[in-house]
Design a protein around this motif. Sequence first.
Motif, PDB file in Angstrom:
ATOM      1  N   GLN A 196       0.830  -1.201   0.000  1.00  0.00           N
ATOM      2  CA  GLN A 196       0.000   0.000   0.000  1.00  0.00           C
ATOM      3  C   GLN A 196       0.871   1.260   0.000  1.00  0.00           C
ATOM      4  OE1 GLN A 196      -2.810  -0.024   3.181  1.00  0.00           O
ATOM      5  NE2 GLN A 196      -3.709   1.930   2.638  1.00  0.00           N
ATOM      6  N   SER A 197       2.016   1.157   0.687  1.00  0.00           N
ATOM      7  CA  SER A 197       2.903   2.320   0.794  1.00  0.00           C
ATOM      8  C   SER A 197       3.514   2.664  -0.562  1.00  0.00           C
ATOM      9  CB  SER A 197       4.008   1.985   1.795  1.00  0.00           C
ATOM     10  OG  SER A 197       5.198   2.629   1.445  1.00  0.00           O
ATOM     11  N   HIS A 198       3.589   3.942  -0.854  1.00  0.00           N
ATOM     12  CA  HIS A 198       4.225   4.402  -2.098  1.00  0.00           C
ATOM     13  C   HIS A 198       5.639   4.904  -1.814  1.00  0.00           C
ATOM     14  CE1 HIS A 198       0.316   5.092  -4.609  1.00  0.00           C
ATOM     15  NE2 HIS A 198       0.487   3.857  -4.232  1.00  0.00           N
ATOM     16  N   GLU A 199       6.288   4.257  -0.862  1.00  0.00           N
ATOM     17  CA  GLU A 199       7.608   4.724  -0.440  1.00  0.00           C
ATOM     18  C   GLU A 199       8.647   4.605  -1.561  1.00  0.00           C
ATOM     19  OE1 GLU A 199       9.224   2.509   2.807  1.00  0.00           O
ATOM     20  OE2 GLU A 199      11.076   3.684   2.834  1.00  0.00           O
ATOM     21  N   ILE A 200       9.315   5.724  -1.842  1.00  0.00           N
ATOM     22  CA  ILE A 200      10.507   5.703  -2.715  1.00  0.00           C
ATOM     23  C   ILE A 200      11.524   6.584  -1.996  1.00  0.00           C
ATOM     24  CG2 ILE A 200      11.461   6.193  -5.004  1.00  0.00           C
ATOM     25  CD1 ILE A 200       8.612   6.033  -6.111  1.00  0.00           C
ATOM     26  N   ALA A 201      12.522   5.951  -1.375  1.00  0.00           N
ATOM     27  CA  ALA A 201      13.386   6.666  -0.434  1.00  0.00           C
ATOM     28  C   ALA A 201      14.277   7.705  -1.113  1.00  0.00           C
ATOM     29  CB  ALA A 201      14.230   5.671   0.345  1.00  0.00           C
ATOM     30  N   TRP A 202      14.737   7.408  -2.328  1.00  0.00           N
ATOM     31  CA  TRP A 202      15.697   8.318  -2.970  1.00  0.00           C
ATOM     32  C   TRP A 202      15.097   8.848  -4.264  1.00  0.00           C
ATOM     33  CZ3 TRP A 202      19.141   9.337   0.545  1.00  0.00           C
ATOM     34  CH2 TRP A 202      19.518   8.352   1.456  1.00  0.00           C
ATOM     35  N   ASP A 203      15.605   9.990  -4.690  1.00  0.00           N
ATOM     36  CA  ASP A 203      15.052  10.644  -5.882  1.00  0.00           C
ATOM     37  C   ASP A 203      15.661  10.021  -7.156  1.00  0.00           C
ATOM     38  OD1 ASP A 203      13.506  12.389  -7.256  1.00  0.00           O
ATOM     39  OD2 ASP A 203      14.830  14.119  -6.989  1.00  0.00           O
ATOM     40  N   VAL A 204      15.369   8.751  -7.348  1.00  0.00           N
ATOM     41  CA  VAL A 204      15.979   7.990  -8.451  1.00  0.00           C
ATOM     42  C   VAL A 204      15.160   8.156  -9.737  1.00  0.00           C
ATOM     43  CG1 VAL A 204      17.064   6.264  -6.978  1.00  0.00           C
ATOM     44  CG2 VAL A 204      14.725   5.937  -7.700  1.00  0.00           C
ATOM     45  N   PRO A 205      15.742   7.871 -10.899  1.00  0.00           N
ATOM     46  CA  PRO A 205      14.973   7.959 -12.141  1.00  0.00           C
ATOM     47  C   PRO A 205      13.886   6.881 -12.198  1.00  0.00           C
ATOM     48  CG  PRO A 205      17.337   7.811 -12.594  1.00  0.00           C
ATOM     49  CD  PRO A 205      17.143   7.507 -11.145  1.00  0.00           C
ATOM     50  N   VAL A 206      12.770   7.223 -12.841  1.00  0.00           N
ATOM     51  CA  VAL A 206      11.638   6.298 -12.940  1.00  0.00           C
ATOM     52  C   VAL A 206      12.074   4.967 -13.556  1.00  0.00           C
ATOM     53  CG1 VAL A 206       9.520   5.930 -14.267  1.00  0.00           C
ATOM     54  CG2 VAL A 206       9.818   8.022 -12.941  1.00  0.00           C
ATOM     55  N   ARG A 207      12.883   5.029 -14.597  1.00  0.00           N
ATOM     56  CA  ARG A 207      13.263   3.782 -15.267  1.00  0.00           C
ATOM     57  C   ARG A 207      14.000   2.840 -14.315  1.00  0.00           C
ATOM     58  NH1 ARG A 207      13.332   1.985 -20.521  1.00  0.00           N
ATOM     59  NH2 ARG A 207      14.609   0.136 -20.752  1.00  0.00           N
ATOM     60  N   SER A 208      14.811   3.405 -13.429  1.00  0.00           N
ATOM     61  CA  SER A 208      15.557   2.523 -12.510  1.00  0.00           C
ATOM     62  C   SER A 208      14.614   1.851 -11.514  1.00  0.00           C
ATOM     63  CB  SER A 208      16.668   3.293 -11.799  1.00  0.00           C
ATOM     64  OG  SER A 208      16.134   4.098 -10.778  1.00  0.00           O
ATOM     65  N   ILE A 209      13.491   2.512 -11.217  1.00  0.00           N
ATOM     66  CA  ILE A 209      12.500   1.879 -10.321  1.00  0.00           C
ATOM     67  C   ILE A 209      11.859   0.690 -11.043  1.00  0.00           C
ATOM     68  CG2 ILE A 209      10.298   2.207  -9.113  1.00  0.00           C
ATOM     69  CD1 ILE A 209      11.066   5.170  -8.831  1.00  0.00           C
ATOM     70  N   VAL A 210      11.479   0.919 -12.302  1.00  0.00           N
ATOM     71  CA  VAL A 210      10.826  -0.153 -13.067  1.00  0.00           C
ATOM     72  C   VAL A 210      11.817  -1.305 -13.283  1.00  0.00           C
ATOM     73  CG1 VAL A 210       9.614  -0.699 -15.208  1.00  0.00           C
ATOM     74  CG2 VAL A 210       9.270   1.520 -14.122  1.00  0.00           C
TER      75      VAL A 210
END
Lengths: 242, 317
Positions: A79-93
């Motif tokens: 449920q949490s939308h946690e993304i700790a660091w300001d990383v690029p979207v592609r690296s998240i995917v």
Amino acid sequence: MRLAVRDLTLAGRLSGVSFDLAPGSITAICGPNGAGKSSLLETLAGLLQPDAGDVSLGGQSLRDMPPRERAKCVGYLPQSHEIAWDVPVRSIVELGRMPHGDRLADPIDCALRALDIERLAHRRAQSLSGGETARVLLARVLAGQPRWILADEPLAALDIGHQIALLRHLRRAGSGGAGVVLVLHDLAHAMNHADRAIVLDQGHIAADGACEDALDRDTIERVWKVPVRWIGEPGHRALVTG
Amino acid sequence: MNRATVVFAGLLLVATPLSLLAGRVWLDPASTPNASIILAELRLPRAMLAIVVGAGLGAAGAAMQGYLRNPLADPGLFGIAPGAALGAVAALWMGYAASPWLLPLFALVGASGAMALLAAIAGRTGGIALFTLAGLMVASLAGALTALAISMAPNAFAMSEIVMWLNGALTDRSWREVWLAAPLVMLGIALLWRSGKSLDALTLGEPVARSLGVDTRLLLWLLIVGVGLTVGASVAVAGIIGFVGLIVPHLVRPLTDRRPSQLILPSALAGALLVLVADSVVRVLPLVTELRLGIALSLLGAPFFLLLLLRMRKGLA
């Protein structure tokens, strides 16, 4: 690959829960606060070890599966939308490919395309709106091409437009052969978009079956203890109190 | 190899020869008498030790910030540096100040003790919250025992030695310290570097990382041993040098895509650069006695920490 749950017990949270899910459909897990919905989903994802009972995927117990093998089969969206660091979207995917040990462009591009976020690929995480973040995080799950997608309240904090869009993406994933299990608070969304509903009440299954049956007026009044009635046609139902 | 690695490796290549020449007496290899001996026996080991210590502290800081998902995390907060310091203080208390091996060995034993305590308390569950609390407990216990050792010092000389040693420095170090610390720090950095991908997954929270197949218990062990080796070995040969692990990842982050895995090697290089430059500066400052490196970096680090807090407050507002 079927997802089977047998006599699942988690001290103080779940008791004797059993069901069998087939891929290619959407199952909604519903219930009042504290019913054990999130605990059940975390157990299905292999994140919680049951005190008794078992969860198996394609006949193999999750207990016996190495974490990476399990991660290839099951994509979990909390449920949490946690993304700790300001990383690029592609690296998240790309993280979705982690269990496979690769960063294959095809499934990553495909997931970005499926959620219509190709234009966001080079943006930073902290520049995204709530709706964009939710789609990016779902794209991370899709990039791993899991056989099962387990999402805990994926519609929370989204406006109605983004809710409908996200449900459409999940339906498309289901049509593609993946099994989808969603924890949903909004019973109308469950009724209109899921193929099956499992209603939990104080850690037990209170109802299980097609949504029209499992989420009927009597069950809702018994479990949620509020007088309600459904209005509208199947597929376009709305719940009103009183 | 990312841009930050290239930038900091290049700066380190420039700074190292300059640091060899810098000091109370600027060295001219052509005209200074005994220049080669001064370089080989004094300046070069000191520069190498600065690089080793800085690299260890920088990499440990980057890994800890990635693990705790907190830009204010510093490896010193988690008990290993205070544990190593306690070991060294015990050696000084027992009068082993002059022994070339005993003091760093005691410090390594202290760091190992802190690692073992951390592992015993938090290693089984692999939870971040428990690890943080265990680290704070170990740090405060080691700090209290160090204060006790100071207050019960057998004589004024031992007390002065302890206080001086706690304010870390690279003065009067030789190749012996380099050979002692370098392999341990390098092994520690390798372990921290290996944890990079798992730290990337942790960006999305612990449940997601676990769902992606990350073994959080193995990750915790990698971090305890990696930070233990880098920070323990650094404190063993140089005393307490604070703030490097806190500052360095912030200098590196803007040059990377901000994934924790991309920060560890450049932070090692940037840490090496920061300690090398700071040590060169304390050598050339026109003071009666050389400013202790630990004090200099704290003087630099405290305002930096405040700046970070103010920026975070602005962000929250």
